[in-house]
Each structure stands twice: as C-alpha cells, then as structure tokens.
Design a protein around this motif. Structure first.
Motif, mmCIF file in Angstrom:
data_model
loop_
_atom_site.group_PDB
_atom_site.id
_atom_site.type_symbol
_atom_site.label_atom_id
_atom_site.label_comp_id
_atom_site.label_asym_id
_atom_site.label_seq_id
_atom_site.Cartn_x
_atom_site.Cartn_y
_atom_site.Cartn_z
ATOM 1 N N ALA A 149 6.214 1.671 3.124
ATOM 2 C CA ALA A 149 4.952 1.162 3.129
ATOM 3 C C ALA A 149 4.871 0.135 4.247
ATOM 4 C CB ALA A 149 4.720 0.608 1.520
ATOM 5 N N PRO A 150 3.512 0.109 4.741
ATOM 6 C CA PRO A 150 3.355 -0.813 5.818
ATOM 7 C C PRO A 150 3.512 -2.151 6.005
ATOM 8 C CG PRO A 150 1.333 0.074 5.059
ATOM 9 C CD PRO A 150 2.047 0.659 4.565
ATOM 10 N N GLU A 151 3.355 -3.074 4.548
ATOM 11 C CA GLU A 151 3.613 -4.362 4.340
ATOM 12 C C GLU A 151 5.171 -4.540 4.214
ATOM 13 O OE1 GLU A 151 -0.225 -3.137 2.806
ATOM 14 O OE2 GLU A 151 1.446 -2.297 2.615
ATOM 15 N N PHE A 152 5.761 -3.596 3.724
ATOM 16 C CA PHE A 152 7.344 -3.673 3.292
ATOM 17 C C PHE A 152 7.979 -3.352 4.841
ATOM 18 C CE2 PHE A 152 11.243 -1.898 1.825
ATOM 19 C CZ PHE A 152 11.877 -3.098 0.826
ATOM 20 N N ASP A 153 7.393 -2.486 5.446
ATOM 21 C CA ASP A 153 7.887 -2.038 6.844
ATOM 22 C C ASP A 153 8.143 -3.359 7.857
ATOM 23 O OD1 ASP A 153 8.971 -0.246 8.641
ATOM 24 O OD2 ASP A 153 6.786 0.173 9.547
ATOM 25 N N GLN A 154 6.881 -4.183 7.679
ATOM 26 C CA GLN A 154 6.713 -5.510 8.578
ATOM 27 C C GLN A 154 7.910 -6.519 8.114
ATOM 28 O OE1 GLN A 154 4.941 -6.196 11.331
ATOM 29 N NE2 GLN A 154 4.988 -4.094 11.227
ATOM 30 N N TRP A 155 8.072 -6.367 6.733
ATOM 31 C CA TRP A 155 9.141 -7.462 6.000
ATOM 32 C C TRP A 155 10.497 -6.842 6.588
ATOM 33 C CZ3 TRP A 155 13.090 -6.569 2.641
ATOM 34 C CH2 TRP A 155 13.718 -7.795 2.111
ATOM 35 N N LEU A 156 10.674 -5.856 6.729
ATOM 36 C CA LEU A 156 11.941 -5.268 7.349
ATOM 37 C C LEU A 156 12.293 -5.539 8.760
ATOM 38 C CD1 LEU A 156 12.298 -1.735 5.592
ATOM 39 C CD2 LEU A 156 13.345 -3.627 4.967
ATOM 40 N N LEU A 157 11.104 -5.505 9.342
ATOM 41 C CA LEU A 157 11.327 -5.991 10.893
ATOM 42 C C LEU A 157 11.462 -7.255 11.051
ATOM 43 C CD1 LEU A 157 8.406 -3.793 12.401
ATOM 44 C CD2 LEU A 157 10.671 -3.634 13.305
ATOM 45 N N GLN A 158 10.791 -8.186 10.202
ATOM 46 C CA GLN A 158 11.063 -9.679 10.333
ATOM 47 C C GLN A 158 12.156 -10.025 9.579
ATOM 48 O OE1 GLN A 158 7.569 -10.963 7.600
ATOM 49 N NE2 GLN A 158 6.131 -10.359 9.365
ATOM 50 N N GLY A 191 16.878 -0.964 3.285
ATOM 51 C CA GLY A 191 15.358 -0.498 3.435
ATOM 52 C C GLY A 191 14.809 0.114 2.238
ATOM 53 N N SER A 192 15.445 -0.149 0.946
ATOM 54 C CA SER A 192 14.732 0.433 -0.104
ATOM 55 C C SER A 192 14.082 -0.408 -1.066
ATOM 56 C CB SER A 192 16.156 1.121 -0.882
ATOM 57 O OG SER A 192 15.683 2.018 -2.140
ATOM 58 N N GLY A 193 13.077 -0.002 -1.582
ATOM 59 C CA GLY A 193 12.600 -0.716 -2.715
ATOM 60 C C GLY A 193 10.892 -1.008 -2.640
ATOM 61 N N ASP A 194 10.306 -0.108 -1.650
ATOM 62 C CA ASP A 194 8.905 -0.575 -1.298
ATOM 63 C C ASP A 194 7.921 -0.178 -2.443
ATOM 64 O OD1 ASP A 194 9.737 1.672 -0.301
ATOM 65 O OD2 ASP A 194 7.912 1.881 1.112
ATOM 66 N N THR A 199 0.801 -1.247 -0.043
ATOM 67 C CA THR A 199 -0.090 -0.030 -0.144
ATOM 68 C C THR A 199 0.898 1.271 -0.023
ATOM 69 O OG1 THR A 199 -1.583 -1.180 1.253
ATOM 70 C CG2 THR A 199 -1.857 1.094 1.180
ATOM 71 N N ILE A 200 0.673 1.938 -1.124
ATOM 72 C CA ILE A 200 1.767 2.925 -1.196
ATOM 73 C C ILE A 200 0.901 4.403 -1.141
ATOM 74 C CG2 ILE A 200 3.083 4.291 -2.885
ATOM 75 C CD1 ILE A 200 3.769 1.578 -4.073
ATOM 76 N N GLY A 201 1.462 5.442 -0.377
ATOM 77 C CA GLY A 201 1.078 6.896 -0.242
ATOM 78 C C GLY A 201 0.300 7.072 1.026
ATOM 79 N N LEU A 202 0.233 6.193 1.836
ATOM 80 C CA LEU A 202 -0.702 6.584 3.280
ATOM 81 C C LEU A 202 0.349 7.592 3.821
ATOM 82 C CD1 LEU A 202 -1.073 2.908 4.305
ATOM 83 C CD2 LEU A 202 -2.677 4.551 3.661
ATOM 84 N N SER A 203 -0.310 8.335 4.676
ATOM 85 C CA SER A 203 0.295 9.264 5.392
ATOM 86 C C SER A 203 1.014 8.889 6.556
ATOM 87 C CB SER A 203 -1.136 9.899 6.585
ATOM 88 O OG SER A 203 -0.482 10.937 7.259
ATOM 89 N N GLY A 204 2.231 9.770 6.756
ATOM 90 C CA GLY A 204 3.438 8.977 7.304
ATOM 91 C C GLY A 204 4.428 7.911 6.836
ATOM 92 N N ARG A 205 4.371 7.889 5.595
ATOM 93 C CA ARG A 205 4.855 6.956 4.906
ATOM 94 C C ARG A 205 5.829 7.748 3.833
ATOM 95 N NH1 ARG A 205 4.657 1.998 7.529
ATOM 96 N NH2 ARG A 205 2.630 2.118 8.714
ATOM 97 N N LEU A 206 6.909 7.049 3.456
ATOM 98 C CA LEU A 206 7.660 7.581 2.097
ATOM 99 C C LEU A 206 8.413 6.111 1.490
ATOM 100 C CD1 LEU A 206 9.262 9.521 0.388
ATOM 101 C CD2 LEU A 206 11.080 9.547 2.094
ATOM 102 N N SER A 207 7.983 5.896 0.402
ATOM 103 C CA SER A 207 8.359 4.820 -0.337
ATOM 104 C C SER A 207 9.465 4.969 -1.254
ATOM 105 C CB SER A 207 7.132 4.020 -1.247
ATOM 106 O OG SER A 207 6.288 3.699 -0.472
ATOM 107 N N THR A 208 10.347 4.249 -1.689
ATOM 108 C CA THR A 208 11.495 4.420 -2.678
ATOM 109 C C THR A 208 11.284 3.343 -3.746
ATOM 110 O OG1 THR A 208 12.893 3.091 -1.247
ATOM 111 C CG2 THR A 208 13.035 5.207 -0.963
#
Length: 457
Positions: A425-434, A184-187, A150-159
C-alpha cells in the motif's frame, strides 16, 4: 422448478436451482460428504450446460433458501440493485461468462455492475469457468478500501502480518511482529488470533499493538481476531480498536452457530466507526470465510459449499469491510481434499468476492492432514498474484504455531511482489522507504542490529 439437459441420449433432471448449482460444481470432497455432488462427470457437464442456458433473472425469482426462512436471503433480495443489473438482465449465465471475458468489459464496468449481481449469479458463472477465466476477470476488478492506508490499488499487494503465539505471550508476539515488519509485511493489517477469547487478553494485545504502531508511526491498522461480542466489550472499556473482526457464513444457521446475526454485525460496525480511529477512511470491518463452514455447522441447507461461501460475500458487502479473507484450506480435507481442490477453491473465492465488489484476500493454506504441500501453495500464490489478489498472509516460516496450519511466509510475499513488480500500500511503502527497509525499487534492504525497530526487543 426443475431443470434438465440431455447428454448422449440421457436426460439429466435437476429438481431445483439449488440442486442444479450443486451438480454443476467442480468436484470437491465437501460436496461429496454432503451428498450434493454430481455422481459422474457426465452429470456434472449436463448440469453445467443446463446452467449456461439459464437466464440470470431466474436468480431473482427462485431462492436457494426461501426468503421467509433466512436473513441472508432477505438481505440479498432486498439489497439487489435493479438499475445496476439492467444492462445484463437479458443474458443467460453462459452469456454472462462471455460478457465478463470480453475485452470491452473493463474495471469501471465491473465496478458499476457489482451491486446488480446476487451471490448466486456469481457462483453460477464461476462454475462455468476455467481457472484462467477466473484469473482474467478477477484481474479486472479493482476494489479500493481505506483506514490508515489505501488497500487494493492496481500494482499493489498487501499482507496481513499474523504474529500468533500459543500462549499469547507478549514477547513471542513482539518477536514475530518485528520480524514481519523488517520483511515489509503488515500493510493490510497486523492481526493476532488470540489463543484465548477473553476480554482482558484482547485489550492487552490491542494496547500492545497500538503502542508499537504509534511508537514507529506505522501507517497501518491492527486487529485482535476475537469474537465480535468480545471486541464490543473491549470498545466499552476504552480499548484502541481499529478493526472489528468476525467469521461469517452464507446462511442464517451458520451465522447462528458463530453466535452472530445481521443486527450484531451492524452494532459492531457502528461501535467501531464511532471511535473515529481511521485517518483516510472508515472501512472498519474484517471478515473471514471458508468453503465448508456451513456444512461443518450442519447449516448448509442442501447447498454446495461454494454457493454457500459466495452468499457469505453477499452478507459481507453490506458492512463495507476493509478486508475479506477466504481461509481457503483451513477447514481440512473433508471439504477440500487436495492441492488441486484448494487451488480451484482459492481462485473461485477470489473471483466471486471481487466481482461482488469486495476487497478479497486469500489465506493460501492447508492443514497437515490434507493431500497438499507447499508447492501447491506456491502455485496458488502465483496464480492469485496474477489475478490481483488484495492481500495474503505473512506468517513466520509459513507455519502458524498457534493455529497449527501451513500458510504463506514473509518471504513468499517478497517473492510474488518481486516477480510481478508489485508494491505494498502506498502509505506503507513510503514508511518502509523512510525506515530504510526497502530501496526505491521496492527491494528489501538488510537491517542492521541497531535498526530502530529492534530497540528494546
């Protein structure tokens, strides 16, 4: 119809809407090259004042390129949403600026308004705005798109992770790709500009990206930025195409110079969607644009380059893209001479695209013969971060070794995310954490030599 305004007892006359828009544009080298720029600061101010008094309905009655002569014009006019336009139909361009800046004009209001705006209306109001105005309004626009994340949500910056290589060498691309993921690039997308636009090269690169993405279960999308006709051939041969890419412009003529038209874009949209590779959404198009493309193709039809650029956004939104990217300083100093002009153009492009309802990213970049440097890019990066830019580029060392221009690095994205408390992006953020690449606060963690991403590299 001509327009006029008097400044210090001198009456400045502008023969038509296209001329008025051009003379009101902040100074840039491309408009001077085209012979459409204001000849003095006084003439520019006179044009801006005349433009401020112009009713918005004028843009529905006078086309900058005649309806009969240009398919982009026909799309703009035929797709205009009169109901969405109705609440502001009584305003002038100057009133519209005030409306956009007013506190009560919020994100839902702007989202509802978007389809009622024509590109020329949006270009016009941008010409009356200071940089802070462009930032303020763009920050209110939240445009959300989906494919595997999900791209473009408030508080998010994708690359966009851009692992280009001058010979399309798989190992060289893989090295840049893994480097970017570790940072952490590529979402937004993992996108390769191929050195050669061949079908088999495109398929080979797509398959490579797909293997990496599936191996590590990365919730993102990939793209090889070949010509749309090449991508269509790759689809016919069973290639794993996530997104279809194409450079587009704001006139039928510039698109013809790119070898495309509306019908081909529609074919690309339908073919890519038919693969059903998205898991969260079906936004499958990736477009790139840039001020000066119409002039460089000798297809600007007497327009200033910024108005031509915004018309490209009018074309883009008809195809519900996942990403739109203004490659703002790439075409060179003939069109945007120095850092000041590049910064202004980047803010304009982002504002105009967002107001029209597009998921706007900016390739914050310059060529080595422009009067610009990385400090200028730091300035534009920071300003766009505050303006809510959807995505930026991530390139090793900010230096693209294939396209030979300067952009933003993986580190630059980390800087602006940390400064402005932004996350991927939230899904990518979770992947980075995992993957143990960031901590719960989003800060980058050091990767050991035995990290999973380095297996087999």
């Amino acid at each position: 119809m001509s327009y006029r305004h008097t400044v210090r007892q001198t009456t400045h006359v502008f023969e038509d809407l296209k001329t008025l828009l051009a003379r009101a544009t902040p100074l840039r080298s491309g408009d001077q090259l085209a012979g459409v720029a204001a000849q003095s600061a006084e003439e520019r101010v006179a044009a801006q004042m005349a433009l401020a008094e112009l009713p918005l309905t004028t843009f529905l009655n006078e086309a900058v390129i005649p309806y009969e002569q240009d398919e982009v014009t026909r799309l703009i006019i035929d797709s205009h949403d009169a109901d969405a336009f109705a609440p502001i139909s009584h305003l002038t361009v100057g009133d519209f600026r005030n409306f956009l800046l007013a506190g009560p004009t919020d994100t839902p209001t702007l989202k509802t308004l978007a389809t009622g705006l024509t590109p020329e209306m949006v270009a016009a109001v941008s010409k009356l705005m200071r940089n802070q105005d462009l930032i303020t309004v763009a920050a209110k626009c939240q445009i959300v798109t989906k494919f595997r994340n999900t791209i473009g949500l408030s508080g998010r910056l994708s690359t966009r992770l851009q692992p280009n290589h001058p010979t399309d060498d798989a190992r060289g691309i893989a090295a840049s790709l893994i480097d970017g993921l570790l940072y952490g690039s590529g979402d937004a997308v993992i996108g390769i500009n191929p050195a050669t636009d061949h079908v088999q090269t495109t398929i080979r690169l797509l398959e490579m990206l797909n293997v990496v993405r599936e191996r590590f279960a990365i919730p993102t999308q990939s793209c090889v930025l070949s010509h749309l006709t090449t991508t269509l051939q790759a689809i016919e041969q069973g290639a794993p195409v996530d997104l279809a890419f194409q450079s587009i412009g704001g006139t039928e003529g510039v698109n013809a110079s790119f070898g495309i038209n509306r019908a081909l874009l529609q074919e690309g949209l339908e073919a890519t969607r038919s693969l059903n590779r998205g898991t969260l959404g079906n936004n499958v198009m990736y477009f790139e644009t840039g001020q000066g493309s119409a002039l460089s193709a000798n297809a600007h039809q007497g327009m200033d380059q910024q108005t031509a650029e915004v018309r490209a956004y009018g074309l883009a939104r008809a195809f519900e893209p996942l990403l739109v990217n203004s490659v703002v300083g790439f075409i060179g100093p003939e069109y945007l001479y120095d850092g000041k002009q590049i910064i202004r153009a980047g803010l304009e492009d982002h504002f105009c695209g967002k107001l029209l309802g597009l998921p706007m990213g900016v390739d914050i970049c310059y060529t080595n013969h422009a009067e610009a440097d990385q400090d200028d890019m730091d300035t534009l990066l920071t300003l766009l971060g505050t303006a809510g830019v959807t995505f930026i580029m991530g390139i090793p060392g900010a230096d693209d070794v294939m396209l030979h221009y300067q952009s933003t690095s993986f580190h630059d994205a980390l800087y602006v995310r940390d400064l402005l408390k932004l996350r991927p992006a939230p899904e990518f953020d979770q992947w980075l954490l995992q993957m143990n690449l960031i901590d719960t606060n989003g800060r980058l963690l050091p990767a050991s030599a035995s990290h999973r991403l380095l297996e087999g590299i």
